[in-house]
Each structure stands twice: as structure tokens, then as C-alpha cells.
Design an enzyme around this catalytic site. Structure first.
Site, PDB file in Angstrom:
ATOM      1  N   LYS A 118       0.819  -1.219   0.000  1.00 24.23           N
ATOM      2  CA  LYS A 118       0.000   0.000   0.000  1.00 24.23           C
ATOM      3  C   LYS A 118       0.848   1.261   0.000  1.00 24.23           C
ATOM      4  CE  LYS A 118      -4.434  -1.523   1.689  1.00 24.23           C
ATOM      5  NZ  LYS A 118      -5.500  -1.350   2.681  1.00 24.23           N
ATOM      6  N   LYS A 210      -4.702 -10.260  -7.079  1.00 30.15           N
ATOM      7  CA  LYS A 210      -5.908 -10.320  -6.247  1.00 30.15           C
ATOM      8  C   LYS A 210      -6.990  -9.371  -6.767  1.00 30.15           C
ATOM      9  CE  LYS A 210      -5.918  -8.272  -2.265  1.00 30.15           C
ATOM     10  NZ  LYS A 210      -5.683  -7.770  -0.913  1.00 30.15           N
ATOM     11  N   LYS A 213     -10.240  -3.430  -4.659  1.00 30.63           N
ATOM     12  CA  LYS A 213     -10.925  -2.146  -4.869  1.00 30.63           C
ATOM     13  C   LYS A 213     -10.016  -1.155  -5.566  1.00 30.63           C
ATOM     14  CE  LYS A 213     -13.166  -2.661  -0.418  1.00 30.63           C
ATOM     15  NZ  LYS A 213     -13.212  -2.282   0.982  1.00 30.63           N
TER      16      LYS A 213
HETATM   17  P1  TYM Z   1     -10.717  -5.389   3.575  1.00 31.67           P
HETATM   18  O1  TYM Z   1     -11.672  -4.290   3.836  1.00 31.67           O
HETATM   19  O2  TYM Z   1      -9.590  -5.156   2.622  1.00 31.67           O
HETATM   20  O3  TYM Z   1     -11.478  -6.675   3.078  1.00 31.67           O
HETATM   21  C1  TYM Z   1     -12.604  -7.190   3.781  1.00 31.67           C
HETATM   22  C2  TYM Z   1     -12.582  -8.708   3.731  1.00 31.67           C
HETATM   23  O4  TYM Z   1     -12.604  -9.151   2.366  1.00 31.67           O
HETATM   24  C3  TYM Z   1     -11.545 -10.071   2.150  1.00 31.67           C
HETATM   25  N1  TYM Z   1     -11.054  -9.929   0.777  1.00 31.67           N
HETATM   26  C4  TYM Z   1     -10.957 -10.938  -0.095  1.00 31.67           C
HETATM   27  N2  TYM Z   1     -11.248 -12.241   0.015  1.00 31.67           N
HETATM   28  C5  TYM Z   1     -11.043 -13.016  -1.073  1.00 31.67           C
HETATM   29  N3  TYM Z   1     -10.568 -12.546  -2.261  1.00 31.67           N
HETATM   30  C6  TYM Z   1     -10.265 -11.231  -2.410  1.00 31.67           C
HETATM   31  N4  TYM Z   1      -9.824 -10.775  -3.565  1.00 31.67           N
HETATM   32  C7  TYM Z   1     -10.452 -10.366  -1.289  1.00 31.67           C
HETATM   33  N5  TYM Z   1     -10.272  -9.039  -1.103  1.00 31.67           N
HETATM   34  C8  TYM Z   1     -10.645  -8.788   0.162  1.00 31.67           C
HETATM   35  C9  TYM Z   1     -10.481  -9.687   3.158  1.00 31.67           C
HETATM   36  O5  TYM Z   1      -9.594 -10.746   3.425  1.00 31.67           O
HETATM   37  C10 TYM Z   1     -11.321  -9.316   4.352  1.00 31.67           C
HETATM   38  O6  TYM Z   1     -11.668 -10.468   5.093  1.00 31.67           O
HETATM   39  N6  TYM Z   1      -7.679  -5.367   7.546  1.00 31.67           N
HETATM   40  C11 TYM Z   1      -9.000  -5.745   7.085  1.00 31.67           C
HETATM   41  C12 TYM Z   1     -10.133  -5.144   7.874  1.00 31.67           C
HETATM   42  C13 TYM Z   1     -10.045  -5.350   9.350  1.00 31.67           C
HETATM   43  C14 TYM Z   1     -10.281  -6.560  10.038  1.00 31.67           C
HETATM   44  C15 TYM Z   1     -10.127  -6.241  11.406  1.00 31.67           C
HETATM   45  C16 TYM Z   1     -10.598  -7.844   9.617  1.00 31.67           C
HETATM   46  C17 TYM Z   1      -9.773  -4.385  10.276  1.00 31.67           C
HETATM   47  N7  TYM Z   1      -9.827  -4.940  11.527  1.00 31.67           N
HETATM   48  C18 TYM Z   1     -10.262  -7.232  12.392  1.00 31.67           C
HETATM   49  C19 TYM Z   1     -10.728  -8.817  10.608  1.00 31.67           C
HETATM   50  C20 TYM Z   1     -10.570  -8.517  11.973  1.00 31.67           C
HETATM   51  C21 TYM Z   1      -9.152  -5.291   5.642  1.00 31.67           C
HETATM   52  O7  TYM Z   1      -8.520  -4.372   5.214  1.00 31.67           O
HETATM   53  O8  TYM Z   1     -10.122  -5.942   4.949  1.00 31.67           O
END
Ligand code: TYM
Length: 348
Positions: A118, A210, A213
Site C-alpha cells: 500500500k 488479487k 478495490k
Molecule cells: P478489507 O476491507 O480489505 O477486506 C474485507 C474482507 O474481504 C476479504 N477480501 C478478499 N477475500 C477473497 N478474495 C479477495 N480478492 C479479497 N479481497 C478482500 C479480506 O480478506 C477481508 O476479510 N484489515 C482488514 C479489515 C479489518 C479486520 C479487522 C478484519 C480491520 N480490523 C479485524 C478482521 C478482523 C481489511 O482491510 O479488509
């Protein structure tokens, strides 16, 4: 009272309200959340404090927070049964994160691949928040002493860090914890739940990247807000190879695009890659893509329609988040108080 050897399961997970939710978020995380909600105590969060680790326009942040909340509910999260809230309304997350900033080591954070991706080349210009992000994520989970965290594969490293922080806190404060009645440690080591055929949904334009967004090409992802025409167009244009589909999963190994489309199909259908190949093995992509369009539209269109309906009443969404935040704080506040006592903070 000591932590039972096997703490009662409590599920926590979150998503960032940045841009459109896509099929990766839905299949990698949300579908699992809805399943777990039926059998577990669940807490699901819209992580707006994580979002501002990169610049967010305030008006957009507000509307995206509502949109992600609507997506949770439209996908089947029941805000009465499950706690659904936005992170910034529960200040205990930030307070525990500060304590974790002082537990986690610089060397641990230096290894985080997501920060490197990032921040890119302009590392000096990245926010401090982006760097410390995994500590806040550990606090999100541990402020509820949550035991299970359903996420996509890309969050694995962050979850390992959360476990390291929990373990180090338990070790560093072992004496105080023993005196406070927690001889076996205070925080559970949270388990990642990374399951199903779509734990890593890949870009439709490049099966080695991957689905994300932040990809410049909208053709690379299916957004949960895409209509039937957009979904059809993106699947028709998805990159493939010239061979027909194999009949065994082993035949997907060196074919990332085929593997991705089969995984998406399996996850949408609630089956497995094996089952999909039993049905479609030997088919040309043209025919398989048609079936995939139909399946994707039939799953996404109702979510999409329900999201729009919910977004028609933003005050109701705000009310749901305020109610969830109150319930979340009722769990987090006493846990944080115990942590403060153990650390040695005086409190009135
Ligand atoms: P974020 O917002 O990027 O994504 C949310 C969830 O979607 C999953 N994900 C995917 N799964 C499969 N294939 C993909 N291409 C894909 N892109 C995204 C992510 O693995 C996630 O589960 N750091 C986290 C948010 C967070 C969080 C937490 C999660 C903050 N605190 C505590 C769990 C527990 C994030 O940026 O997810």
C-alpha cells in the site's frame, strides 16, 4: 476468574468502507460471516478508522460507511442477532491499540507485506496510521477477546501478528495477570477462519493478481453494486486460456484464470471446485461463462436490490450502527478496564 482453557467462541471481523465492495469481499468474507452468525456470537464492524490510514473525503467516508453497512445487512447479517457497528463509535478500539503500539515490535511491523504494497515506493510519505494499522486490527479483535476471525487469505499475516501481540501481552504482564486472577493469560490467540473455494478471488483481467478495490481497471472486479449487464460484460471479457475446462482440480494448477472462474462459480453455488468440474469439465469457456453469468446475476442482483432499498433510509442505518456500537461497548469497556488495571493505569 481465569480464562478457561478453551474460551467460549466469539467471532469478530471487519471490512473497510473504502470504495465498492466486490465479489472478493463477498465470497472471501461476507458469505462466511452469514454462515457463522447462525451458530456463533458474532461481532461485525465497519472499520472506518482503518479507512483513514489513506486519505478519505469525509462525505464519501460517511456514505461508504452506510453503504458497507447496507451490504452487510443485504447479504444476510441480522443486526438484531449480531452486533453490527462502525469502529469509531467504540473508542475502546483506539485505546487498546495504543497499548498494543507499545507491545508490538518495530521488526514485526516491518515484515507486513500489505504495508509495503500500500505504501509503494513513496514509503516516507505514508501515514503513521498505515504503518501501525495491524496493531489497531489486533485491538479490534482482542478488545472483545474474540477467538475466531473469518477473513480472506490476504489477512493471514495480520492475524498472525494479532496472535503474536496477544501472546506477548500475556507474557509481558504474566505476573500482574496472575495476581489479577488470570494465571493462564488474558487474551486468547485468535484463530483465522479462512475457508471455502474463494479465499482469494483473483482479478478477472489477470489471474495472478488479487481482485481489489484499488485496481485501476473496473473490468478486473465485479462490484456488489454492478447491474446484470455490467456483470455479464465483465465475465464475458474475463481473461481465459484456449483450453477447455479440465475435469479434475489438478488440471487447474497451472491455469490461474480458469482456477479463479471455477472457484468463483463454486463459491457462488455453495459447492466445491470438484463439483463444478464434474458438471462442466470439458466445456469451452464460452458456455461456462454463460452459466457463470446466470449464477452470478442470480446471487448478486437480490443483494444489490436490497442494498438500494436500505440506503433509501440512511437514518435507519445510522440507528442500527448506534445500537450496535452501544452493545459492542458493553462488551469492550470492562475488558479494557481489566487491561488498564493489569498495565498499571490508575482509573477512578
Ligand atoms: P478489507 O476491507 O480489505 O477486506 C474485507 C474482507 O474481504 C476479504 N477480501 C478478499 N477475500 C477473497 N478474495 C479477495 N480478492 C479479497 N479481497 C478482500 C479480506 O480478506 C477481508 O476479510 N484489515 C482488514 C479489515 C479489518 C479486520 C479487522 C478484519 C480491520 N480490523 C479485524 C478482521 C478482523 C481489511 O482491510 O479488509
Amino acid at each position: 476468574m481465569s480464562l478457561p482453557a478453551k474460551a467460549a467462541p466469539r467471532v469478530f471481523s471487519g471490512m473497510q468502507p473504502t470504495g465498492n465492495l466486490h465479489l472478493g469481499n463477498y465470497l472471501g468474507a461476507m458469505v462466511r460471516w452469514v454462515e457463522m452468525q447462525a451458530s456463533h456470537e458474532c461481532i461485525f464492524c465497519v472499520v472506518d478508522m482503518h479507512a483513514i490510514t489513506v486519505w478519505q473525503d469525509p462525505e464519501d467516508l460517511r456514505s461508504q460507511t452506510r453503504a458497507v453497512t447496507a451490504a452487510y445487512i443485504a447479504s444476510g447479517i441480522d443486526p438484531k442477532r449480531t452486533i453490527l457497528f462502525n469502529q469509531s463509535q467504540v473508542h475502546e478500539h483506539a485505546e487498546l491499540a495504543w497499548i498494543f503500539n507499545c507491545v508490538a515490535r518495530l521488526g514485526w511491523l516491518n515484515r507486513m507485506t500489505q504495508f509495503k504494497e500500500k505504501a509503494g515506493k513513496d514509503r516516507e510519505n505514508a501515514s503513521v496510521g498505515l504503518y501501525a494499522y495491524p496493531n489497531l486490527m489486533a485491538a479490534d479483535i482482542l478488545v472483545y477477546r474474540a477467538t475466531h476471525v473469518p477473513v480472506g487469505d490476504d489477512q493471514k499475516q495480520h492475524l498472525e501478528l494479532a496472535r503474536d501481540i496477544a501472546q506477548k501481552f500475556n507474557n509481558d504482564y504474566a505476573k500482574a495477570l496472575g495476581a489479577a486472577g488470570f494465571p493462564d493469560g488474558f487474551f486468547p490467540l485468535p484463530e483465522p477462519v479462512i475457508m471455502g473455494p474463494a479465499t482469494r478471488v483473483m482479478s478477472l483481467r489477470d489471474g495472478t493478481k488479487k481482485m481489489s478495490k484499488s485496481d485501476a481497471s473496473d473490468l478486473s472486479r465485479i462490484n456488489m453494486t454492478d447491474d446484470a449487464d455490467a456483470i455479464a460484460k465483465k465475465i464475458q471479457k474475463a481473461k481465459t486460456d484456449p483450453e477447455p475446462l479440465p475435469s479434475e482440480v489438478a488440471g487447474l494448477e497451472t491455469r490461474p484464470e480458469a482456477d479463479n472462474l471455477v472457484g468463483i462459480y463454486a463459491a457462488l453455488e455453495g459447492s466445491t471446485k470438484e463439483a463444478v468440474l464434474r458438471q462442466h469439465g470439458g466445456a469451452q469457456f464460452s458456455g461456462f461463462k454463460k452459466a457463470l453469468v446466470e449464477l452470478a446475476v442470480s446471487r448478486i442482483a437480490p443483494v444489490n436490490a436490497e442494498m438500494s432499498r436500505l440506503l433509501g433510509d440512511p437514518a435507519e442505518i445510522d440507528r442500527i450502527l448506534a445500537d450496535g456500537s452501544k452493545r459492542a461497548r458493553a462488551i469492550a469497556a470492562p475488558i479494557l478496564d481489566q487491561v488498564k488495571d493489569v498495565v498499571g493505569f490508575l482509573r477512578g
